[in-house]
Design an enzyme around this catalytic site. Structure first.
Site, PDB file in Angstrom:
ATOM      1  CE  LYS A  13      45.606  22.747  20.169  1.00  0.00           C
ATOM      2  NZ  LYS A  13      44.611  22.225  19.105  1.00  0.00           N
ATOM      3  NE  ARG A  89      40.632  27.139  21.517  1.00  0.00           N
ATOM      4  CZ  ARG A  89      40.970  25.833  22.034  1.00  0.00           C
ATOM      5  NH1 ARG A  89      41.892  25.505  22.940  1.00  0.00           N
ATOM      6  NH2 ARG A  89      40.604  24.843  21.351  1.00  0.00           N
ATOM      7  NE  ARG A 128      38.699  14.972  19.420  1.00  0.00           N
ATOM      8  CZ  ARG A 128      39.355  16.094  19.829  1.00  0.00           C
ATOM      9  NH1 ARG A 128      40.656  16.223  20.133  1.00  0.00           N
ATOM     10  NH2 ARG A 128      38.463  17.266  19.884  1.00  0.00           N
ATOM     11  NE  ARG A 161      36.163  17.546  22.395  1.00  0.00           N
ATOM     12  CZ  ARG A 161      37.378  18.259  22.220  1.00  0.00           C
ATOM     13  NH1 ARG A 161      38.469  17.761  22.458  1.00  0.00           N
ATOM     14  NH2 ARG A 161      37.276  19.279  21.943  1.00  0.00           N
ATOM     15  NE  ARG A 172      36.317  22.093  18.212  1.00  0.00           N
ATOM     16  CZ  ARG A 172      36.518  20.780  18.149  1.00  0.00           C
ATOM     17  NH1 ARG A 172      35.336  20.079  17.830  1.00  0.00           N
ATOM     18  NH2 ARG A 172      37.505  20.341  18.346  1.00  0.00           N
TER      19      ARG A 172
HETATM   20  P1  ADP Z   1      40.357  21.409  20.297  1.00  0.00           P
HETATM   21  O1  ADP Z   1      41.767  21.651  20.362  1.00  0.00           O
HETATM   22  O2  ADP Z   1      40.103  20.090  19.753  1.00  0.00           O
HETATM   23  O3  ADP Z   1      39.277  22.482  19.747  1.00  0.00           O
HETATM   24  P2  ADP Z   1      39.974  21.610  23.094  1.00  0.00           P
HETATM   25  O4  ADP Z   1      39.993  20.503  24.347  1.00  0.00           O
HETATM   26  O5  ADP Z   1      41.486  22.350  23.228  1.00  0.00           O
HETATM   27  O6  ADP Z   1      39.473  21.377  21.752  1.00  0.00           O
HETATM   28  O7  ADP Z   1      39.044  22.845  23.590  1.00  0.00           O
HETATM   29  C1  ADP Z   1      37.669  22.531  23.307  1.00  0.00           C
HETATM   30  C2  ADP Z   1      36.635  23.838  23.823  1.00  0.00           C
HETATM   31  O8  ADP Z   1      37.094  24.246  25.085  1.00  0.00           O
HETATM   32  C3  ADP Z   1      36.962  24.919  22.732  1.00  0.00           C
HETATM   33  O9  ADP Z   1      36.419  24.858  21.756  1.00  0.00           O
HETATM   34  C4  ADP Z   1      36.573  26.239  23.848  1.00  0.00           C
HETATM   35  O10 ADP Z   1      35.314  26.412  23.967  1.00  0.00           O
HETATM   36  C5  ADP Z   1      36.958  25.660  25.234  1.00  0.00           C
HETATM   37  N1  ADP Z   1      38.490  26.198  25.251  1.00  0.00           N
HETATM   38  C6  ADP Z   1      39.633  25.598  25.670  1.00  0.00           C
HETATM   39  N2  ADP Z   1      40.751  26.204  25.657  1.00  0.00           N
HETATM   40  C7  ADP Z   1      40.269  27.637  25.788  1.00  0.00           C
HETATM   41  C8  ADP Z   1      41.038  28.881  25.927  1.00  0.00           C
HETATM   42  N3  ADP Z   1      42.141  29.066  25.908  1.00  0.00           N
HETATM   43  N4  ADP Z   1      40.244  29.853  25.614  1.00  0.00           N
HETATM   44  C9  ADP Z   1      38.892  29.905  25.677  1.00  0.00           C
HETATM   45  N5  ADP Z   1      38.073  28.834  25.437  1.00  0.00           N
HETATM   46  C10 ADP Z   1      38.935  27.594  25.463  1.00  0.00           C
END
Ligand code: ADP
Ligand code: ZN
Length: 231
Positions: A13, A89, A128, A161, A172
């Site tokens: 994404k 999410r 990554r 990360r 996740r």
């Molecule tokens: P990825 O898509 O690779 O899992 P992101 O960078 O989008 O990584 O998100 C990393 C972390 O940030 C998630 O695992 C969560 O803990 C938190 N996070 C991000 N967006 C949200 C959301 N909309 N609601 C709740 N937690 C979120």
């Protein structure tokens, strides 16, 4: 154009968003990036959420929804166009987002569902590397930097990360399947869903999407229908 990017962690994404941002000239709003910035700056919010994010759990809905509401109402993003990456999410977040969009009267055009297979996801996330300074994404095999561990764009140091280890990736994925996957149906029911094969390379996906947006734009101009046909 107002776009939501949906899909599992590792679907690409963020990488696609950075490519589309240039091509479409719209904002890229990533809740993951915003939350990591809070943690880096050790703000009260950053310290509160650090354990959750690093363990692969979700941050509470109220917190992320508030962040997004501020982003969409504080400047002209809401009207001009954006990609939401990592939000919504959960079903609750999707409903809260709809309430905000109804209020500002700028509904989204497309929910882009990036479907990727598990081996591809694991390979992408474990390899990554991210720039500490500008956040640009790299990959040790698929997208290696010219100089090892150094960002091509800004010369910043690349890092892995803490949530990109196998155990946390598995967590996740579980959270994704339980909490996020159901909102694919939510957007399908709204006729906003466009599904793409996210096992493909980001550059190729970007070209295909630009083609689709162009074609649909022309078609909708003629017929007077919305900007995209939903799947
Ligand atoms: P990825 O898509 O690779 O899992 P992101 O960078 O989008 O990584 O998100 C990393 C972390 O940030 C998630 O695992 C969560 O803990 C938190 N996070 C991000 N967006 C949200 C959301 N909309 N609601 C709740 N937690 C979120
Ligand atoms: Zn950089």
């Amino acid at each position: 154009m107002r776009i939501i990017l949906l899909g599992p962690p590792g679907a690409g994404k963020g990488t696609l968003a950075k490519l589309l941002k240039e091509a479409l000239n719209i904002a890229h709003i990533s809740t993951g990036d915003i939350l990591r910035e809070e943690m880096k700056n050790q703000t009260p919010l950053g310290m509160e959420i650090k354990k959750l994010v690093e363990s692969g759990a979700l941050v509470p809905d109220e917190i992320v929804t508030k962040i997004i509401e501020n982003k969409l109402t504080a400047n002209k993003n809401g009207a001009q166009g954006y990609m939401l990456d990592g939000f919504p999410r959960t079903k609750v977040q999707a409903e809260q987002l709809d309430a905000i969009l109804t209020k500002i009267r700028h509904p989204i055009d497309v929910a882009l569902y990036m479907e990727a297979s598990v081996p591809v996801i694991i390979q992408r996330l474990t390899g990554r590397r991210v720039c500490k300074k500008c956040g640009a994404p790299f990959h040790i095999k698929n997208r290696p930097p010219k100089k090892q561990d150094i960002c091509d764009l800004c010369g910043g140091e690349l890092y892995q990360r803490p949530d990109d280890n196998e155990e946390t990736i598995r967590k996740r994925m579980k959270v994704y399947l339980e909490s996020t996957a159901p909102i694919v149906d939510y957007y399908h029911a709204q006729r906003k869903l466009v599904k793409v094969d996210a096992d493909k390379e980001s550059e190729i996906l970007k070209d295909e999407l630009m083609q689709l947006f162009n074609d649909q734009g022309k078609a909708s101009h003629k017929s007077g229908h919305g900007p995209l046909k939903s799947s």
